[in-house]
Scaffold this motif. Structure first.
Motif, PDB file in Angstrom:
ATOM      1  N   HIS A  21      -9.265   0.130  -4.757  1.00 41.98           N
ATOM      2  CA  HIS A  21      -8.122   0.975  -4.404  1.00 41.98           C
ATOM      3  C   HIS A  21      -8.516   2.447  -4.305  1.00 41.98           C
ATOM      4  O   HIS A  21      -8.062   3.165  -3.412  1.00 41.98           O
ATOM      5  N   CYS A  61      -4.404   5.871  -0.644  1.00 42.09           N
ATOM      6  CA  CYS A  61      -3.407   4.854  -0.994  1.00 42.09           C
ATOM      7  C   CYS A  61      -2.946   5.085  -2.432  1.00 42.09           C
ATOM      8  O   CYS A  61      -3.766   5.227  -3.335  1.00 42.09           O
ATOM      9  N   GLU A 109      -0.921   3.012  -4.225  1.00 47.06           N
ATOM     10  CA  GLU A 109      -0.629   1.798  -4.996  1.00 47.06           C
ATOM     11  C   GLU A 109      -1.954   1.175  -5.427  1.00 47.06           C
ATOM     12  O   GLU A 109      -2.882   1.060  -4.618  1.00 47.06           O
ATOM     13  N   PHE A 110      -2.019   0.749  -6.662  1.00 43.54           N
ATOM     14  CA  PHE A 110      -3.251   0.127  -7.148  1.00 43.54           C
ATOM     15  C   PHE A 110      -3.357  -1.269  -6.549  1.00 43.54           C
ATOM     16  O   PHE A 110      -3.030  -2.264  -7.178  1.00 43.54           O
ATOM     17  N   CYS A 111      -3.831  -1.328  -5.296  1.00 43.37           N
ATOM     18  CA  CYS A 111      -3.728  -2.554  -4.515  1.00 43.37           C
ATOM     19  C   CYS A 111      -4.900  -3.507  -4.710  1.00 43.37           C
ATOM     20  O   CYS A 111      -4.797  -4.683  -4.434  1.00 43.37           O
ATOM     21  N   HIS A 157       0.844  -1.194   0.000  1.00 49.08           N
ATOM     22  CA  HIS A 157       0.000   0.000   0.000  1.00 49.08           C
ATOM     23  C   HIS A 157       0.879   1.243   0.000  1.00 49.08           C
ATOM     24  O   HIS A 157       1.998   1.214   0.511  1.00 49.08           O
ATOM     25  N   MET A 200      -9.757   3.484  -1.010  1.00 48.62           N
ATOM     26  CA  MET A 200      -8.833   3.416   0.129  1.00 48.62           C
ATOM     27  C   MET A 200      -8.346   4.833   0.409  1.00 48.62           C
ATOM     28  O   MET A 200      -7.295   5.252  -0.064  1.00 48.62           O
TER      29      MET A 200
HETATM   30 CU1  CUA Z   1      -4.066   0.137  -0.955  1.00 51.34          CU
HETATM   31 CU2  CUA Z   1      -4.460   1.148  -3.241  1.00 51.34          CU
END
Ligand code: CUA
Length: 657
Positions: free
Chosen positions: A644, A636, A638-640, A601, A647
């Motif tokens: 996402h 966040c 990052e493309f988690c 993240h 987030m």
């Molecule tokens: Cu965690 Cu995007």
């Protein structure tokens, strides 16, 4: 018949084509659809893309299908970028930039407390430095072979050394000494990584104190080799246990540590026994001609084990926080000895057996091969030809060499293979010269494009070089790539060195700084972790006292400010609303609760220049003052996950009344 794996098998493009065209694939099978036509056999493809058999042969040696791994990793300096570039070989795919001397947003390097502290270790005279001239990466060694545990790299501009832990590929420490004014012979390790060697390039008075070179160059300006003690169990350099050997101001250049028979010694070139210091508007010749007047400069031979004993015996003086063996002591006690070498040389490279030292002439067409046994015999017998003006004993040139090899124009650096061959870069001739170390004869030359500086062969500076691959690190690219304006990338050229003739395989542009040197290690020596243990602070390798557990997230007001204990897990932060008052000092503690590989993240707060990367299991701390009141989204980066975008949250700073 047993077929050796990898590139040692001689590939015949025709043979492979025949197999493909006539065998497994039917003669008109559809190899691809798209850019080169809708239906193409291998021969059609070759025709459409204007590829020769040699091109296809090279492609087959480097092409790495999806999901396949590389055999080697190359750690290349990122030049002015202040980073290290990790490249897979033979695919030449870039796998990572390791942030080292400069802030790096993707890794959040230089944004959290942990990495800010690492960067602060590299301050000089209290000044923050936001660039570096990263030069020579050095993998840690055990018994003269890479062990895959640590990587060190020097910053030529600011005389700094960084320690990267290869368990997580992160920079853990930066050290600097305010003794010297820059380095070039850095970083080089002794065969068991007891010390990391850092040598001055441009001499200054120790501590950079003011002196006018026009009057005081000879007396006040100095070089030095610093031997940084490495504590393997802690994974850190121990400055207290480190020391330096003072050198005359001869502009020391590259360095290499002895190994096996020459273990305990280190070798340093120099390029300015003339003691020129510039002043081209003060009646002096320009630096480059001043530096090149004398026919010979001095190879510096340092007995570092002896130096270590002298330091233990209290024979060092502390200058700017560094224990220094002064020049007179080094000369009198046999720590420092000079051997004449052809003028203004560049690379100095010890052969894998530790018996010879190859010095490249740069302005000479020769490589000179010094014999360590011959040097040692003269030192032991105290058979000196003369002394230099600083009282350092000088050996006889002709009694110190095994021979010379006629290489060509502008020899610089040398690497080795597993068959007794050496590979020297020739800058002016812009080729790699392959030569026999035993016979001192050139076997082959491979053109490079263009102006090769360093070169790196697989484990090519260890006691067990692998051969196989070599990368020419070329300074100019000219006509190799599409035009991108007047500033061009550098060109890394991969070559197959398994056969008598070197074969060029692949051109790789490097558009980041001027990558200076690299080392190439077999991947099976590297054992990086997948995730951190929950709550781990990567800088200590231990669970942080501020680690945040699930269901214990909170915001606490304490005498030193507001502490935020936050967790991140797909796809939310807890808490997602954080309220503070304008002027509060905020201590943000954040843990990524994930233990899934690659579930990273990011964490960013708008307008506060906060941007970190939290790898699975990682704990991170951020400290800042909430001086601007208002509403600031946090999210966040990052493309988690599919959620996402969700987030996110708010950092609310209530205004002071
Ligand atoms: Cu965690 Cu995007």
């Amino acid at each position: 018949m047993h077929q050796p794996k990898g590139i040692s098998r001689s590939l015949s493009a025709i043979g492979i084509m025949a197999a493909l065209v006539g065998g497994a694939c039917s003669s008109k099978s559809e190899v691809t659809k798209g850019g080169v036509g809708t239906s193409a056999s291998l021969t059609d493809l070759m025709k459409a893309r204007n590829l020769s058999e040699a091109d296809v042969n090279a492609a087959l040696k480097t092409y790495t299908p999806t999901g396949r791994m590389d055999e080697y990793l190359t750690f290349a300096s990122g030049g002015h970028g202040g980073q290290v570039i990790v490249i897979g070989v033979p695919s030449m795919r870039i796998l990572k930039y390791i942030a080292v001397f400069t802030p790096e947003p993707w890794q959040g390097y230089g944004f959290d407390d942990q990495t800010k502290a690492v960067l602060a270790g590299g301050k000089r005279f209290g000044k923050d430095l936001t660039w570096a001239d990263t030069h020579h990466p050095a993998l840690s060694e055990q018994g003269g072979d890479y062990d895959g545990k640590f990587l060190f790299i020097g910053d030529k501009a600011n005389a700094r050394i960084a320690v990267i832990d290869l368990s997580d590929f992160e920079t853990k420490q930066i050290v600097t000494s305010e003794l010297i004014g820059g380095d070039h012979g850095a970083a080089f390790v002794t065969p068991n990584t007891d010390y990391i060697v850092e040598t001055t390039q441009y001499p200054v008075p120790f501590g950079s104190v003011y002196a006018d070179p026009a009057k005081e160059f000879k007396d006040k300006f100095r070089g030095a080799a610093i031997f940084w003690r490495f504590d393997r169990t802690k994974g850190r350099i121990d400055p207290e246990a480190s020391f330096a050997v003072e050198f005359p101001p001869y502009t020391q250049d590259l360095a290499d540590a002895g190994k096996l028979t020459s273990d305990g010694y280190a070798f340093f070139n120099s390029i300015n026994t003339e003691l020129t210091w510039g002043g081209n508007q003060e009646g002096n010749p320009p630096m480059e001609s001043g530096y090149s007047k004398n026919d010979m400069d001095y190879l510096h031979v340092v007995n570092w084990r002896k130096a270590e004993e002298l330091v233990k015996a209290g024979k060092a003086e502390t200058i700017n926080g560094m224990k220094v063996i002064r020049l007179a002591t080094a000369a009198a006690e046999g720590v420092l000895t000079f051997v004449p070498e052809s003028k203004s040389p560049h690379g100095v490279d010890v052969t894998p057996d530790g018996e010879d030292i190859v010095v490249s002439g740069k302005l000479d067409t020769h490589g000179t091969v010094f014999s360590f046994a011959k040097i040692k015999a003269q030192i032991d017998a105290k058979k000196f030809e003369t002394k230099d003006p600083y009282g350092v004993p000088v050996l006889s040139f002709k009694d110190s060499i095994r021979g010379q090899v006629e290489l060509g124009l502008g020899p610089l650096h040398t690497q080795f293979d597993d068959k007794g061959n050496a590979y020297t870069s020739l800058f002016l001739e812009t080729v790699v010269a392959k030569w026999s170390v035993k016979d001192l004869k050139v076997i082959d030359k491979m053109p490079t494009h263009y102006n090769i500086g360093h070169l790196v062969a697989a484990e090519g500076d260890t006691i067990h070089p692998d051969g196989k691959y070599l990368i020419a690190m070329n300074k100019w690219a000219l006509d190799r790539f599409n035009k991108v304006g007047p500033l061009l990338p550098q060109n890394f050229q991969l070559a197959d060195i398994t056969q008598t003739k070197m074969q060029l395989l692949y051109d790789m542009p490097i558009p980041l700084g001027e990558p200076h040197y690299a080392q190439m290690i077999k991947v099976d020596k590297l054992k990086p972790i997948d995730v951190y243990t929950p709550g781990e602070d990567p800088m200590t390798g231990k669970r942080s006292v501020n680690a945040v557990e699930p269901n214990k997230e909170r915001v606490e007001r304490r005498p030193d400010g507001v502490h935020v204990y936050m967790t991140a897990i797909r796809s939310h932060f807890t808490p997602d609303i954080v309220r503070v008052k304008q002027g509060d000092t905020v201590h943000w503690h954040i843990d990524n609760l994930e233990q899934a590989y690659d579930a990273t993240h990011g964490f960013a707060i708008n307008s506060y220049n906060i941007n970190i990367s939290i790898e699975p299991g990682e704990h991170s701390d951020i400290t800042f003052v909430a001086d601007k009141a208002g509403v600031f989204p946090l999210y966040c980066t990052e493309f988690c996950s599919a959620l996402h975008l969700e987030m996110a949250g708010y950092f609310l700073v209530e205004p002071k009344i």
